[in-house]
Design an enzyme around this catalytic site. Structure first.
Site, PDB file in Angstrom:
ATOM      1  N   GLU A   1       0.856  -1.189   0.000  1.00 44.37           N
ATOM      2  CA  GLU A   1       0.000   0.000   0.000  1.00 44.37           C
ATOM      3  C   GLU A   1       0.887   1.232   0.000  1.00 44.37           C
ATOM      4  OE1 GLU A   1      -3.755   2.260   2.151  1.00 44.37           O
ATOM      5  OE2 GLU A   1      -2.668   0.773   3.314  1.00 44.37           O
TER       6      GLU A   1
ATOM      7  N   GLU B   1       4.784   4.888   3.610  1.00 41.44           N
ATOM      8  CA  GLU B   1       4.239   6.187   4.008  1.00 41.44           C
ATOM      9  C   GLU B   1       5.383   7.201   4.038  1.00 41.44           C
ATOM     10  OE1 GLU B   1       1.275   7.816   4.585  1.00 41.44           O
ATOM     11  OE2 GLU B   1       2.663   9.447   5.041  1.00 41.44           O
TER      12      GLU B   1
ATOM     13  N   ASP C   1       9.374   7.624   0.151  1.00 35.11           N
ATOM     14  CA  ASP C   1       8.634   8.351  -0.869  1.00 35.11           C
ATOM     15  C   ASP C   1       8.496   7.468  -2.109  1.00 35.11           C
ATOM     16  OD1 ASP C   1       7.724  10.034  -2.899  1.00 35.11           O
ATOM     17  OD2 ASP C   1       8.795  11.761  -2.087  1.00 35.11           O
TER      18      ASP C   1
ATOM     19  N   ASP D   1      -3.471  11.634  -2.281  1.00 31.44           N
ATOM     20  CA  ASP D   1      -3.578  13.100  -2.348  1.00 31.44           C
ATOM     21  C   ASP D   1      -3.975  13.512  -3.765  1.00 31.44           C
ATOM     22  OD1 ASP D   1      -2.770  13.206   0.299  1.00 31.44           O
ATOM     23  OD2 ASP D   1      -0.649  13.357  -0.218  1.00 31.44           O
TER      24      ASP D   1
ATOM     25  N   THR E   1     -10.623   2.213   4.814  1.00 30.88           N
ATOM     26  CA  THR E   1      -9.482   2.965   5.333  1.00 30.88           C
ATOM     27  C   THR E   1     -10.017   4.062   6.271  1.00 30.88           C
ATOM     28  OG1 THR E   1      -9.387   4.796   3.759  1.00 30.88           O
ATOM     29  CG2 THR E   1      -8.513   2.684   3.007  1.00 30.88           C
ATOM     30  N   GLU E   2      -9.101   4.746   6.951  1.00 30.97           N
ATOM     31  CA  GLU E   2      -9.532   5.844   7.828  1.00 30.97           C
ATOM     32  C   GLU E   2     -10.256   6.928   7.028  1.00 30.97           C
ATOM     33  OE1 GLU E   2      -6.349   4.670   8.126  1.00 30.97           O
ATOM     34  OE2 GLU E   2      -5.980   4.287  10.251  1.00 30.97           O
ATOM     35  N   TYR E   3      -9.666   7.331   5.898  1.00 32.66           N
ATOM     36  CA  TYR E   3     -10.276   8.383   5.080  1.00 32.66           C
ATOM     37  C   TYR E   3     -11.610   7.920   4.510  1.00 32.66           C
ATOM     38  CZ  TYR E   3      -6.531  11.853   5.108  1.00 32.66           C
ATOM     39  OH  TYR E   3      -5.638  12.821   5.493  1.00 32.66           O
ATOM     40  N   GLU E   4     -11.669   6.673   4.133  1.00 36.81           N
ATOM     41  CA  GLU E   4     -12.905   6.122   3.563  1.00 36.81           C
ATOM     42  C   GLU E   4     -14.047   6.206   4.581  1.00 36.81           C
ATOM     43  OE1 GLU E   4     -12.185   2.310   1.929  1.00 36.81           O
ATOM     44  OE2 GLU E   4     -14.251   1.972   1.292  1.00 36.81           O
TER      45      GLU E   4
HETATM   46  N1  SAM Z   1      -4.504   5.636   2.676  1.00 35.96           N
HETATM   47  C1  SAM Z   1      -4.907   6.331   3.891  1.00 35.96           C
HETATM   48  C2  SAM Z   1      -6.404   6.338   4.010  1.00 35.96           C
HETATM   49  O1  SAM Z   1      -7.071   6.078   2.996  1.00 35.96           O
HETATM   50  O2  SAM Z   1      -6.907   6.573   5.114  1.00 35.96           O
HETATM   51  C3  SAM Z   1      -4.316   7.739   3.954  1.00 35.96           C
HETATM   52  C4  SAM Z   1      -4.787   8.709   2.879  1.00 35.96           C
HETATM   53  S1  SAM Z   1      -3.939  10.260   2.947  1.00 35.96           S
HETATM   54  C5  SAM Z   1      -5.011  11.341   2.120  1.00 35.96           C
HETATM   55  C6  SAM Z   1      -2.634  10.053   1.784  1.00 35.96           C
HETATM   56  C7  SAM Z   1      -1.364   9.541   2.416  1.00 35.96           C
HETATM   57  O3  SAM Z   1      -0.423   9.270   1.390  1.00 35.96           O
HETATM   58  C8  SAM Z   1      -0.719  10.536   3.366  1.00 35.96           C
HETATM   59  O4  SAM Z   1      -0.456   9.902   4.608  1.00 35.96           O
HETATM   60  C9  SAM Z   1       0.565  10.938   2.646  1.00 35.96           C
HETATM   61  O5  SAM Z   1       1.611  11.256   3.533  1.00 35.96           O
HETATM   62  C10 SAM Z   1       0.849   9.699   1.817  1.00 35.96           C
HETATM   63  N2  SAM Z   1       1.653   9.946   0.604  1.00 35.96           N
HETATM   64  C11 SAM Z   1       1.417  10.903  -0.325  1.00 35.96           C
HETATM   65  N3  SAM Z   1       2.345  10.854  -1.302  1.00 35.96           N
HETATM   66  C12 SAM Z   1       3.183   9.830  -0.983  1.00 35.96           C
HETATM   67  C13 SAM Z   1       4.335   9.295  -1.592  1.00 35.96           C
HETATM   68  N4  SAM Z   1       4.828   9.821  -2.728  1.00 35.96           N
HETATM   69  N5  SAM Z   1       4.951   8.243  -1.006  1.00 35.96           N
HETATM   70  C14 SAM Z   1       4.464   7.727   0.155  1.00 35.96           C
HETATM   71  N6  SAM Z   1       3.371   8.207   0.785  1.00 35.96           N
HETATM   72  C15 SAM Z   1       2.728   9.250   0.230  1.00 35.96           C
END
Ligand code: SAM
Length: 211
Positions: free
Chosen positions: A43, A68, A95, A117, A191-194
């Protein structure tokens, strides 16, 4: 006391066995890290980890890797993993821009992107995890029969992602703009956001892209 409350937690995370340091050293040999030949599912942008921790508990015969970007977010997942000690789960502060430095060709069986994002400005489109640049990375690390699963409540991002996947030559399946009222709802892990967006009344979109 939970790890996130301990002063210096970030430093302690650096020596935690569930956080993989220098993941580049495991490129091509992740199954050795897990000590088995099970499939590897990743993920990207796992956030606090609800989705992946649930899957890892349900499916002990699958290896899961959570990626993450931010340690402050990852710490929440780590705290839970310290309680559960799931042997089939590893967490990375990493990243995804550099995905190919940590996975060999065809090493990954599935990639989950959940509520990524949206980067709404056109000039930032390349940063979206479903942009053509990222699909090219996924194509290299995924096994031939592997796929990308993407969920979001953001309709614009979803339409962009469908178009981008098709333009990159990927085949789409399981496309829905209302996952929670679809036949696949029963087996969906949220997921949390979902949970948050769904409680606000937003329908959840989902697609699966394969080559
Ligand atoms: N997947 C989780 C959920 O659905 O509850 C979190 C969603 S949150 C909006 C997006 C997450 O992706 C953030 O924690 C952000 O730090 C991470 N993220 C964004 N771009 C990333 C990247 N290039 N590599 C790793 N993580 C990334």
């Amino acid at each position: 006391m939970r790890l996130r409350n301990i002063p210096g937690a970030r430093e302690e995370m650096l020596v935690n066995p569930f956080i993989v340091q220098d993941p580049e050293r495991l490129r091509g040999i992740w199954r050795e890290e897990f000590g088995n030949n099970n499939p590897i599912r990743v993920e990207i942008g796992m956030g606090k980890g609800q989705f992946l921790l649930t899957l890892a508990q349900r499916n002990p015969d699958v290896n899961y890797i959570g990626i993450e970007k931010y340690s402050s977010v990852l710490l929440r997942a780590l705290t839970r993993q310290e309680e559960l000690q799931l042997p089939n789960l590893r967490l990375l502060r990493f990243d995804a821009e550099n995905l190919e430095t940590i996975f060999g060709e065809g090493e990954v069986d599935r990639i989950y992107l959940n509520f990524s994002d949206p980067w709404p400005k056109d000039r930032h489109a390349k940063r979206r995890l479903t942009s053509d640049r990222f699909f090219a990375r996924y194509a290299r690390v995924l096994a031939p029969e592997g796929h990308v699963e993407f969920k979001t409540d953001n309709v614009d991002l979803f339409e962009f992602s469908l178009a981008e996947a098709e333009a990159c030559g990927w085949k789409l399946s399981h496309v829905t703009r209302d996952l929670h009222n679809s036949p696949d709802a029963a087996e969906n892990v949220t997921t949390e956001y979902e949970d948050r967006f769904s409680a606000e009344g937003n329908p959840i979109c989902r697609m699966i892209a394969s080559r």
